[in-house]
Design a protein around this motif. Structure first.
Motif, PDB file in Angstrom:
ATOM      1  N   ILE A  14      97.324  50.678  17.212  1.00 19.51           N
ATOM      2  CA  ILE A  14      96.560  51.915  17.089  1.00 19.51           C
ATOM      3  C   ILE A  14      95.123  51.700  17.564  1.00 19.51           C
ATOM      4  O   ILE A  14      94.549  52.546  18.263  1.00 19.51           O
ATOM      5  N   ILE A  15      94.555  50.556  17.198  1.00 20.04           N
ATOM      6  CA  ILE A  15      93.175  50.258  17.595  1.00 20.04           C
ATOM      7  C   ILE A  15      93.062  50.138  19.112  1.00 20.04           C
ATOM      8  O   ILE A  15      92.099  50.634  19.724  1.00 20.04           O
ATOM      9  N   ASN A  16      94.054  49.507  19.727  1.00 21.17           N
ATOM     10  CA  ASN A  16      94.036  49.361  21.184  1.00 21.17           C
ATOM     11  C   ASN A  16      94.119  50.717  21.888  1.00 21.17           C
ATOM     12  O   ASN A  16      93.479  50.934  22.919  1.00 21.17           O
ATOM     13  N   VAL A  17      94.902  51.631  21.322  1.00 21.87           N
ATOM     14  CA  VAL A  17      94.995  52.979  21.888  1.00 21.87           C
ATOM     15  C   VAL A  17      93.674  53.726  21.672  1.00 21.87           C
ATOM     16  O   VAL A  17      93.160  54.397  22.580  1.00 21.87           O
ATOM     17  N   ALA A  18      93.114  53.572  20.463  1.00 17.45           N
ATOM     18  CA  ALA A  18      91.853  54.252  20.135  1.00 17.45           C
ATOM     19  C   ALA A  18      90.699  53.735  20.977  1.00 17.45           C
ATOM     20  O   ALA A  18      89.676  54.418  21.130  1.00 17.45           O
ATOM     21  N   HIS A  19      90.855  52.546  21.536  1.00 12.28           N
ATOM     22  CA  HIS A  19      89.814  51.938  22.367  1.00 12.28           C
ATOM     23  C   HIS A  19      89.472  52.822  23.574  1.00 12.28           C
ATOM     24  O   HIS A  19      88.377  52.725  24.136  1.00 12.28           O
ATOM     25  N   LEU A  20      90.412  53.685  23.941  1.00  8.80           N
ATOM     26  CA  LEU A  20      90.195  54.584  25.077  1.00  8.80           C
ATOM     27  C   LEU A  20      89.167  55.659  24.763  1.00  8.80           C
ATOM     28  O   LEU A  20      88.601  56.265  25.673  1.00  8.80           O
ATOM     29  N   ILE A  21      88.933  55.904  23.469  1.00  7.55           N
ATOM     30  CA  ILE A  21      87.963  56.928  23.049  1.00  7.55           C
ATOM     31  C   ILE A  21      86.628  56.244  22.783  1.00  7.55           C
ATOM     32  O   ILE A  21      86.550  55.360  21.923  1.00  7.55           O
ATOM     33  N   PRO A  22      85.572  56.611  23.495  1.00  8.32           N
ATOM     34  CA  PRO A  22      84.268  55.955  23.330  1.00  8.32           C
ATOM     35  C   PRO A  22      83.800  55.934  21.871  1.00  8.32           C
ATOM     36  O   PRO A  22      83.804  56.965  21.196  1.00  8.32           O
ATOM     37  N   GLY A  23      83.427  54.758  21.391  1.00  3.73           N
ATOM     38  CA  GLY A  23      82.866  54.610  20.045  1.00  3.73           C
ATOM     39  C   GLY A  23      83.884  54.409  18.944  1.00  3.73           C
ATOM     40  O   GLY A  23      83.527  53.947  17.856  1.00  3.73           O
ATOM     41  N   LYS A  24      85.151  54.723  19.203  1.00  2.00           N
ATOM     42  CA  LYS A  24      86.162  54.668  18.137  1.00  2.00           C
ATOM     43  C   LYS A  24      86.386  53.256  17.613  1.00  2.00           C
ATOM     44  O   LYS A  24      86.677  53.070  16.427  1.00  2.00           O
ATOM     45  N   THR A  25      86.283  52.270  18.472  1.00  4.24           N
ATOM     46  CA  THR A  25      86.559  50.897  18.026  1.00  4.24           C
ATOM     47  C   THR A  25      85.296  50.043  17.941  1.00  4.24           C
ATOM     48  O   THR A  25      85.379  48.816  17.871  1.00  4.24           O
ATOM     49  N   ASP A  26      84.141  50.690  17.941  1.00  2.00           N
ATOM     50  CA  ASP A  26      82.899  49.938  17.738  1.00  2.00           C
ATOM     51  C   ASP A  26      82.974  49.215  16.401  1.00  2.00           C
ATOM     52  O   ASP A  26      83.434  49.778  15.397  1.00  2.00           O
ATOM     53  N   HIS A  27      82.515  47.979  16.369  1.00  2.00           N
ATOM     54  CA  HIS A  27      82.572  47.231  15.114  1.00  2.00           C
ATOM     55  C   HIS A  27      81.427  46.224  15.052  1.00  2.00           C
ATOM     56  O   HIS A  27      80.801  45.886  16.059  1.00  2.00           O
ATOM     57  N   LEU A  28      81.150  45.786  13.856  1.00  2.00           N
ATOM     58  CA  LEU A  28      80.118  44.785  13.641  1.00  2.00           C
ATOM     59  C   LEU A  28      80.683  43.694  12.739  1.00  2.00           C
ATOM     60  O   LEU A  28      81.751  43.847  12.144  1.00  2.00           O
ATOM     61  N   TYR A  29      79.969  42.590  12.643  1.00  2.00           N
ATOM     62  CA  TYR A  29      80.347  41.499  11.753  1.00  2.00           C
ATOM     63  C   TYR A  29      79.290  41.378  10.677  1.00  2.00           C
ATOM     64  O   TYR A  29      78.090  41.307  10.975  1.00  2.00           O
ATOM     65  N   THR A  30      79.722  41.391   9.447  1.00  2.00           N
ATOM     66  CA  THR A  30      78.760  41.417   8.350  1.00  2.00           C
ATOM     67  C   THR A  30      79.255  40.620   7.147  1.00  2.00           C
ATOM     68  O   THR A  30      80.461  40.364   7.008  1.00  2.00           O
ATOM     69  N   THR A  31      78.307  40.254   6.299  1.00  2.00           N
ATOM     70  CA  THR A  31      78.631  39.590   5.041  1.00  2.00           C
ATOM     71  C   THR A  31      78.331  40.555   3.903  1.00  2.00           C
ATOM     72  O   THR A  31      77.164  40.888   3.679  1.00  2.00           O
ATOM     73  N   PRO A  32      79.332  41.057   3.200  1.00  2.00           N
ATOM     74  CA  PRO A  32      79.095  41.993   2.093  1.00  2.00           C
ATOM     75  C   PRO A  32      78.551  41.238   0.880  1.00  2.00           C
ATOM     76  O   PRO A  32      78.582  40.007   0.831  1.00  2.00           O
ATOM     77  N   TYR A  33      78.081  41.981  -0.098  1.00  2.00           N
ATOM     78  CA  TYR A  33      77.684  41.335  -1.348  1.00  2.00           C
ATOM     79  C   TYR A  33      78.905  40.693  -2.001  1.00  2.00           C
ATOM     80  O   TYR A  33      78.833  39.577  -2.507  1.00  2.00           O
ATOM     81  N   CYS A  34      80.015  41.423  -1.959  1.00  2.00           N
ATOM     82  CA  CYS A  34      81.248  40.933  -2.590  1.00  2.00           C
ATOM     83  C   CYS A  34      82.438  41.099  -1.664  1.00  2.00           C
ATOM     84  O   CYS A  34      82.528  42.087  -0.924  1.00  2.00           O
ATOM     85  N   LEU A  35      83.331  40.139  -1.730  1.00  2.00           N
ATOM     86  CA  LEU A  35      84.607  40.218  -1.043  1.00  2.00           C
ATOM     87  C   LEU A  35      85.652  40.482  -2.119  1.00  2.00           C
ATOM     88  O   LEU A  35      85.802  39.705  -3.066  1.00  2.00           O
ATOM     89  N   HIS A  36      86.358  41.604  -1.986  1.00  2.00           N
ATOM     90  CA  HIS A  36      87.288  42.029  -3.030  1.00  2.00           C
ATOM     91  C   HIS A  36      88.729  41.838  -2.565  1.00  2.00           C
ATOM     92  O   HIS A  36      89.131  42.347  -1.519  1.00  2.00           O
ATOM     93  N   PHE A  37      89.498  41.125  -3.364  1.00  2.00           N
ATOM     94  CA  PHE A  37      90.897  40.859  -3.035  1.00  2.00           C
ATOM     95  C   PHE A  37      91.782  41.883  -3.740  1.00  2.00           C
ATOM     96  O   PHE A  37      92.615  41.535  -4.579  1.00  2.00           O
ATOM     97  N   GLY A  38      91.599  43.133  -3.393  1.00  2.00           N
ATOM     98  CA  GLY A  38      92.303  44.211  -4.067  1.00  2.00           C
ATOM     99  C   GLY A  38      93.707  44.478  -3.550  1.00  2.00           C
ATOM    100  O   GLY A  38      94.555  44.966  -4.290  1.00  2.00           O
ATOM    101  N   TRP A  39      93.952  44.180  -2.268  1.00  2.00           N
ATOM    102  CA  TRP A  39      95.268  44.445  -1.699  1.00  2.00           C
ATOM    103  C   TRP A  39      96.267  43.404  -2.196  1.00  2.00           C
ATOM    104  O   TRP A  39      96.038  42.200  -2.070  1.00  2.00           O
TER     105      TRP A  39
END
Length: 354
Positions: free
Chosen positions: A287-312
């Protein structure tokens, strides 16, 4: 009756006697593995915050384990947890009884801290009560999972629930992080949430126990409805670099075994990022690869959150390994003492392996 009176006396004392201005509150009950999870979370917290006190409300069984293993010193406050509060709903619908500090941050045990929380506390100051979440809940929130949700959508069941309860919106709350500073308001939210849950048959919500691997009822949709009814805002869950917590997803998270270095891939588009929980990573990536055709849809950043939650549920294995590793080191008395004395780290690069 005597037991009930004793519990009420204990909780009343806690209401009237605050143990500090700001502090963290954990809860632990059930299988001993959940105590191990809490300890692992506290150890990760102490890498970045050695100033604010940490409280735990726990069952007598877990309190005895702490005493036997000489681990009580990891907590500033150890408070008894009545049996009727030893469940997800039992505790989170009664957090007003556990306002140990003037400003309280309630945390799930399956959380790993990743950076200094000082600025997080500053951002929470304007709130009297809040829970991390998003302003709008999707059709899956508290409802059927998978294609079964289509029936709810086609029959407009979410809309009918809101109309029946006099609500104009329903936020999505993620109760792994709850904040409370006002007793009266917190009690009002908890009481109303309990009332909402009792009326579950009048809603479109489904019991969480119907999901694979889940044995306890969810507290989240009822808390979300209560907050909506009382017009209490959620604390934005997804804020890019300022996100209070992000979900652990194996192929979206870079980390070492001790979670001292954590970097999450964060998609800026809400829809794309909402796909993170799909079990089939190949389908998500398609889905992400298909969405890549739409400008801005797959823009992403790399970040460190305050907390990493193992909810799944299908993403918890790395946390289980981490908590077991921390436990094995903590039960070594000498190491436990050294752990409590180690200096605070300002960033990931300064941490010693724990």
């Amino acid at each position: 009756k005597k037991k009930k009176k004793k519990i009420q006396t204990v909780l009343t004392t806690l209401k009237n006697e605050k143990k500090g201005k700001e502090g963290y509150v954990y809860v632990s009950y059930g299988h001993p593995k959940y105590l191990k999870h809490t300890l692992a979370s506290v150890v990760s917290l102490r890498r970045y915050d050695r100033t604010r006190p940490v409280a735990i409300a726990c069952s007598e069984k877990h309190r005895k384990i702490l005493a036997e293993k000489n681990l009580e010193g990891l907590f500033d406050v150890i408070h008894p947890l009545p049996e009727e509060h030893a469940s997800i709903v039992g505790f989170k619908h009664n957090v007003h009884h556990y306002l140990v500090f003037e400003r309280n941050l309630f945390l799930d045990s399956d959380i790993v801290w990743c950076k200094n929380p000082d600025s997080l506390w500053t951002s929470l100051f304007p709130f009297d009560f809040t829970i991390t979440g998003s302003l709008i809940s999707d059709s899956f929130f508290g409802s059927a999972k998978g294609v079964a949700v289509l029936k709810d959508v086609l029959f407009g069941r979410r809309r009918k629930t809101l109309k029946k309860f006099g609500l104009t919106y329903l936020s999505r709350v993620q109760s792994g992080m709850m904040y409370a500073a006002d007793y009266t308001l917190t009690k009002k939210v908890c009481t109303l949430a309990s009332d909402m849950l009792r009326r579950k048959e009048e809603t479109h919500f489904r019991s969480r126990t119907m999901e694979q691997g889940r044995t306890m009822e969810s507290c989240e949709w009822s808390l979300a409805m209560a907050m909506s009814k009382l017009n209490i805002p959620v604390y934005p869950w997804l804020q890019g670099h300022n996100s209070p917590q992000l979900d652990y997803i194996d192929d979206l998270t870079e980390h070492d075994d001790d979670f001292q270095y954590v970097s999450c891939r964060y998609y800026n588009d809400d829809f794309i990022y909402s796909l993170r929980g799909l079990k089939a990573a190949w389908f998500r990536n398609l889905i992400i690869n298909v969405a890549h055709l739409i400008p801005g849809k797959t823009d992403h950043l790399y970040t460190t959150p305050y907390c990493l939650h193992f909810g799944w549920y299908h993403q918890k294995t790395p946390f289980y390994s981490f908590s077991e590793k921390v436990w094995q080191k903590l039960v070594d008395t000498d190491l436990s003492e050294r752990l409590l004395k180690q200096p605070v780290s300002e960033d990931n690069s300064q941490n010693e392996a724990i």
